[in-house]
Scaffold this active site. Structure first.
Site, mmCIF file in Angstrom:
data_model
loop_
_atom_site.group_PDB
_atom_site.id
_atom_site.type_symbol
_atom_site.label_atom_id
_atom_site.label_comp_id
_atom_site.label_asym_id
_atom_site.label_seq_id
_atom_site.Cartn_x
_atom_site.Cartn_y
_atom_site.Cartn_z
ATOM 1 N N CYS A 127 -38.199 3.063 -11.928
ATOM 2 C CA CYS A 127 -37.720 2.218 -10.851
ATOM 3 C C CYS A 127 -37.993 0.750 -11.178
ATOM 4 O O CYS A 127 -39.122 0.391 -11.548
ATOM 5 C CB CYS A 127 -38.402 2.602 -9.538
ATOM 6 S SG CYS A 127 -37.941 1.540 -8.148
ATOM 7 N N CYS A 132 -40.676 3.767 -3.380
ATOM 8 C CA CYS A 132 -40.499 2.471 -2.712
ATOM 9 C C CYS A 132 -39.208 2.358 -1.907
ATOM 10 O O CYS A 132 -38.998 1.365 -1.218
ATOM 11 C CB CYS A 132 -40.593 1.324 -3.707
ATOM 12 S SG CYS A 132 -39.167 1.174 -4.815
ATOM 13 N N CYS A 152 -25.228 8.301 -10.799
ATOM 14 C CA CYS A 152 -24.621 7.040 -11.210
ATOM 15 C C CYS A 152 -25.568 5.924 -10.771
ATOM 16 O O CYS A 152 -25.746 5.683 -9.575
ATOM 17 C CB CYS A 152 -23.257 6.917 -10.541
ATOM 18 S SG CYS A 152 -22.290 5.528 -11.100
#
Length: 133
Positions: free
Chosen positions: A48, A99, A119
């Protein structure tokens, strides 16, 4: 929806910068074929871009010819799925389970045995070589 990592918009903007903030926190989308990870192929893990949580292994990445990095599976428990009814469509949004950062969408049109295509916006992730976190 709440997530283990919570910050104010001001804190996220300061950490991410405007481009990444638009994608990760305001559910934006980068232009197709513009992201640095679209045609990128190295061994490692995609994490992330907001909190660093590992999300996708490089061996699940494939070229879907859609203009964004595509994966056929996420690391179990690392992605949260949210029904998205925006833009006159019904899709499944994917966000980081740690998060809540917007990653992109998942579709049931993948060419691999999993049958799915995650995607993902390049700006929503960081790459760590050889899985080093």
């Amino acid at each position: 929806m709440s997530f283990p990592i919570e910050k104010t918009d001001e804190e996220w903007k300061a950490q991410l910068g405007l481009e990444r903030f638009k994608i990760l926190r305001q559910k934006g989308t980068e232009f197709p074929h513009s992201g640095k990870y679209n045609l990128f192929n190295q061994n490692g893990v995609y994490c992330c871009g907001g909190c660093g949580e590992p999300l996708f292994e490089s061996d699940s990445k494939f070229d879907a010819h859609c203009g964004w990095p595509s994966f056929d599976e996420a690391i179990p428990g690392k992605v949260t799925y949210i029904k998205d009814k925006t833009h006159g469509m019904i899709r499944t949004e994917i966000v980081c389970s740690a998060c809540g950062g917007h990653l992109g969408h998942v579709f049931d049109d993948g060419p691999t045995p999993t049958g799915v295509r995650y995607c993902v916006n390049s700006l929503a992730v960081d790459f760590r070589e050889n899985g080093l976190i």
